[in-house]
Write an enzyme that holds these catalytic residues in place. Structure first.
Site, PDB file in Angstrom:
ATOM      1  N   ARG A 198       0.849  -1.187   0.000  1.00  0.00           N
ATOM      2  CA  ARG A 198       0.000   0.000   0.000  1.00  0.00           C
ATOM      3  C   ARG A 198       0.888   1.242   0.000  1.00  0.00           C
ATOM      4  NH1 ARG A 198      -3.392  -2.865  -1.559  1.00  0.00           N
ATOM      5  NH2 ARG A 198      -5.430  -3.330  -0.657  1.00  0.00           N
ATOM      6  N   HIS A 231      -0.625   0.068  -9.739  1.00  0.00           N
ATOM      7  CA  HIS A 231      -1.308  -0.849  -8.804  1.00  0.00           C
ATOM      8  C   HIS A 231      -1.801  -2.092  -9.558  1.00  0.00           C
ATOM      9  CE1 HIS A 231      -3.683  -1.080  -4.808  1.00  0.00           C
ATOM     10  NE2 HIS A 231      -3.512  -2.305  -5.307  1.00  0.00           N
TER      11      HIS A 231
HETATM   12  P1  NDP Z   1      -1.418 -11.576   4.931  1.00  0.00           P
HETATM   13  O1  NDP Z   1      -2.415 -11.011   5.869  1.00  0.00           O
HETATM   14  O2  NDP Z   1      -1.573 -12.979   4.478  1.00  0.00           O
HETATM   15  O3  NDP Z   1       0.045 -11.445   5.552  1.00  0.00           O
HETATM   16  C1  NDP Z   1       0.468 -10.324   6.243  1.00  0.00           C
HETATM   17  C2  NDP Z   1       1.880 -10.535   6.777  1.00  0.00           C
HETATM   18  O4  NDP Z   1       2.335  -9.318   7.359  1.00  0.00           O
HETATM   19  C3  NDP Z   1       1.949 -11.613   7.856  1.00  0.00           C
HETATM   20  O5  NDP Z   1       3.147 -12.337   7.740  1.00  0.00           O
HETATM   21  C4  NDP Z   1       1.964 -10.782   9.141  1.00  0.00           C
HETATM   22  O6  NDP Z   1       2.629 -11.410  10.221  1.00  0.00           O
HETATM   23  C5  NDP Z   1       2.763  -9.583   8.694  1.00  0.00           C
HETATM   24  N1  NDP Z   1       2.494  -8.427   9.557  1.00  0.00           N
HETATM   25  C6  NDP Z   1       1.313  -7.808   9.777  1.00  0.00           C
HETATM   26  N2  NDP Z   1       1.470  -6.790  10.637  1.00  0.00           N
HETATM   27  C7  NDP Z   1       2.779  -6.780  10.984  1.00  0.00           C
HETATM   28  C8  NDP Z   1       3.561  -5.987  11.845  1.00  0.00           C
HETATM   29  N3  NDP Z   1       3.042  -4.987  12.559  1.00  0.00           N
HETATM   30  N4  NDP Z   1       4.881  -6.265  11.964  1.00  0.00           N
HETATM   31  C9  NDP Z   1       5.428  -7.283  11.261  1.00  0.00           C
HETATM   32  N5  NDP Z   1       4.742  -8.087  10.416  1.00  0.00           N
HETATM   33  C10 NDP Z   1       3.428  -7.832  10.282  1.00  0.00           C
HETATM   34  O7  NDP Z   1      -1.400 -10.581   3.682  1.00  0.00           O
HETATM   35  P2  NDP Z   1      -1.108 -10.926   2.139  1.00  0.00           P
HETATM   36  O8  NDP Z   1       0.223 -11.550   2.026  1.00  0.00           O
HETATM   37  O9  NDP Z   1      -2.236 -11.647   1.527  1.00  0.00           O
HETATM   38  O10 NDP Z   1      -1.131  -9.455   1.508  1.00  0.00           O
HETATM   39  C11 NDP Z   1      -0.294  -8.428   1.966  1.00  0.00           C
HETATM   40  C12 NDP Z   1      -0.761  -7.087   1.416  1.00  0.00           C
HETATM   41  O11 NDP Z   1      -0.477  -6.995   0.018  1.00  0.00           O
HETATM   42  C13 NDP Z   1      -2.272  -6.838   1.454  1.00  0.00           C
HETATM   43  O12 NDP Z   1      -2.676  -6.439   2.748  1.00  0.00           O
HETATM   44  C14 NDP Z   1      -2.455  -5.754   0.436  1.00  0.00           C
HETATM   45  O13 NDP Z   1      -2.319  -4.477   1.043  1.00  0.00           O
HETATM   46  C15 NDP Z   1      -1.276  -5.955  -0.523  1.00  0.00           C
HETATM   47  N6  NDP Z   1      -1.719  -6.349  -1.859  1.00  0.00           N
HETATM   48  C16 NDP Z   1      -1.367  -5.561  -2.929  1.00  0.00           C
HETATM   49  C17 NDP Z   1      -1.741  -5.903  -4.203  1.00  0.00           C
HETATM   50  C18 NDP Z   1      -1.316  -5.096  -5.378  1.00  0.00           C
HETATM   51  O14 NDP Z   1      -1.767  -5.352  -6.494  1.00  0.00           O
HETATM   52  N7  NDP Z   1      -0.419  -4.155  -5.217  1.00  0.00           N
HETATM   53  C19 NDP Z   1      -2.545  -7.106  -4.455  1.00  0.00           C
HETATM   54  C20 NDP Z   1      -2.837  -7.875  -3.284  1.00  0.00           C
HETATM   55  C21 NDP Z   1      -2.444  -7.495  -2.034  1.00  0.00           C
HETATM   56  P3  NDP Z   1       2.068 -12.774  10.874  1.00  0.00           P
HETATM   57  O15 NDP Z   1       2.369 -13.841   9.841  1.00  0.00           O
HETATM   58  O16 NDP Z   1       2.835 -12.939  12.095  1.00  0.00           O
HETATM   59  O17 NDP Z   1       0.578 -12.574  11.065  1.00  0.00           O
HETATM   60  C1  OXD Z   2      -5.631  -6.151  -3.057  1.00  0.00           C
HETATM   61  C2  OXD Z   2      -5.198  -5.214  -4.089  1.00  0.00           C
HETATM   62  O1  OXD Z   2      -5.539  -5.841  -1.864  1.00  0.00           O
HETATM   63  O2  OXD Z   2      -5.488  -5.472  -5.286  1.00  0.00           O
HETATM   64  O3  OXD Z   2      -6.083  -7.259  -3.413  1.00  0.00           O
HETATM   65  O4  OXD Z   2      -4.545  -4.218  -3.772  1.00  0.00           O
END
Ligand code: NDP
Ligand code: OXD
Length: 306
Positions: free
Chosen positions: A221, A269
């Site tokens: 993001r 994006h």
């Molecule tokens: P998940 O919820 O599966 O994973 C999130 C990870 O971040 C976990 O490993 C979590 O730790 C870690 N995390 C969360 N908060 C913290 C923190 N405060 N400190 C350290 N680690 C933290 O998310 P996804 O992998 O599915 O997606 C990640 C992000 O990618 C989405 O939220 C979205 O914003 C973005 N995205 C962007 C897209 C694009 O096209 N640009 C498309 C899809 C997604 P833990 O494992 O310990 O819970």
């Molecule tokens: C998502 C994205 O969060 O597309 O899936 O950004």
């Protein structure tokens, strides 16, 4: 069973047809103000009015992985928010990040410029040991990305909230592991969810902790990155450049200093798109499971913010 569809900037018809084919007998309609109460909703960036008019929803299915926009709304206290769980996004993210890492490491931009200028010239090979790649966020997408980058024999590090173990990835966790993670990382990949804890996490202080000649890949993001701090560190020479897919304001406004910046590669994006058929199959499967009283994966913990 009634399903309402409320997805901003999304053509509704193919989704309705796909959901209807996957859930025969379900009554699926596009939400309009004043529409009757539904059991389940399929949403992307719905207005607050939608939420306020649908207080008895059993679950909200977000047609993306990130739920930051949804969690900013006032939601009914007991509604389940269910995110897309990979649904074809992880492989896209892996190819995007591997492409960005390799393009930077192999200096393909410089080769392209030289060839365009009619120059047949070589650059000194760089050592991949000098380009440790640190992935922030080892969730559904980050884990796949870390594994994919490791396939190219780069040293790979990962950072998450809770401790993890992954073959071929040096894992760090929590605030206590963050500075050590940053200090050992040269190419920083962001795959964190946007939460109050992670907003602005890539800033002057944290980026300055990366190894010199750092490179930033932001695919999560825009609000994770303090944009002026990145520019300042590029100007100072500590950060060599960046590949950015997400921005504080999208579309990126005209005149923004990222446009045309020689050291910044931009995409709109698009690093991991929602794939309609995979997403419909996943959401329909989960609605059917919830209707049978079963648990489903991908339920968001609103307290944690992801
Ligand atoms: P998940 O919820 O599966 O994973 C999130 C990870 O971040 C976990 O490993 C979590 O730790 C870690 N995390 C969360 N908060 C913290 C923190 N405060 N400190 C350290 N680690 C933290 O998310 P996804 O992998 O599915 O997606 C990640 C992000 O990618 C989405 O939220 C979205 O914003 C973005 N995205 C962007 C897209 C694009 O096209 N640009 C498309 C899809 C997604 P833990 O494992 O310990 O819970
Ligand atoms: C998502 C994205 O969060 O597309 O899936 O950004």
């Amino acid at each position: 069973m009634k399903i309402t569809f409320c997805c901003t900037d999304t053509k509704a018809e193919p989704w309705l047809q796909g959901l209807a084919a996957a859930l025969p007998g379900a009554d699926i309609t596009v939400w309009q103000p004043g529409a009757p109460q539904a059991d389940y909703a399929v949403v992307w960036a719905p207005p607050q009015q939608f939420i306020d008019e649908q207080p008895a929803l059993r679950a909200l299915f977000n047609i993306g992985a990130g739920v930051d926009a949804l969690l900013k709304l006032r939601l009914p206290p007991f509604v389940r928010v269910v995110r897309l769980d990979d649904a074809g996004m992880a492989v896209q993210m892996a190819e995007y990040v591997c492409h960005a890492v390799i393009r930077h490491f192999r200096e393909f931009d410089q080769y392209e410029a030289a060839m365009q200028a009619g120059q047949w010239s070589y650059r000194k090979p760089r050592l991949r040991q000098d380009f440790p790649v640190g992935v922030m966020g080892l969730g559904v997408l980050g884990e796949r990305v870390a594994r994919a980058v490791a396939q190219f024999d780069f040293p790979v590090l990962g950072w998450s909230r809770s401790p993890k173990q992954m073959a071929g990835v040096r894992c760090f966790s929590g605030q206590e592991g963050f500075n050590e993670f940053l200090a050992a990382t040269r190419v920083l990949v962001n795959l964190l969810p946007l939460t109050p804890e992670t907003q602005g996490i890539m800033n002057r202080d944290t980026l300055a902790r990366l190894l010199p000649g750092a490179y930033v890949i932001n695919v999560a993001r825009g609000a994770h990155l303090v944009e002026e701090d990145l520019l300042a560190l590029i100007d100072a020479g500590h950060v060599a450049g960046a590949t950015l897919d997400v921005f504080l304001t999208e579309p990126l406004p005209a005149g923004h200093p990222f446009w045309g910046h020689p050291k910044i590669t931009l995409t709109p994006h698009t690093s991991a798109r929602t794939l309609r058929d995979e997403s419909i199959a996943q959401i329909a499967g989960k609605i059917a499971a919830l209707a049978r009283g079963e648990a489903v994966a991908g339920v968001v913990d609103a307290g944690r913010g992801y």
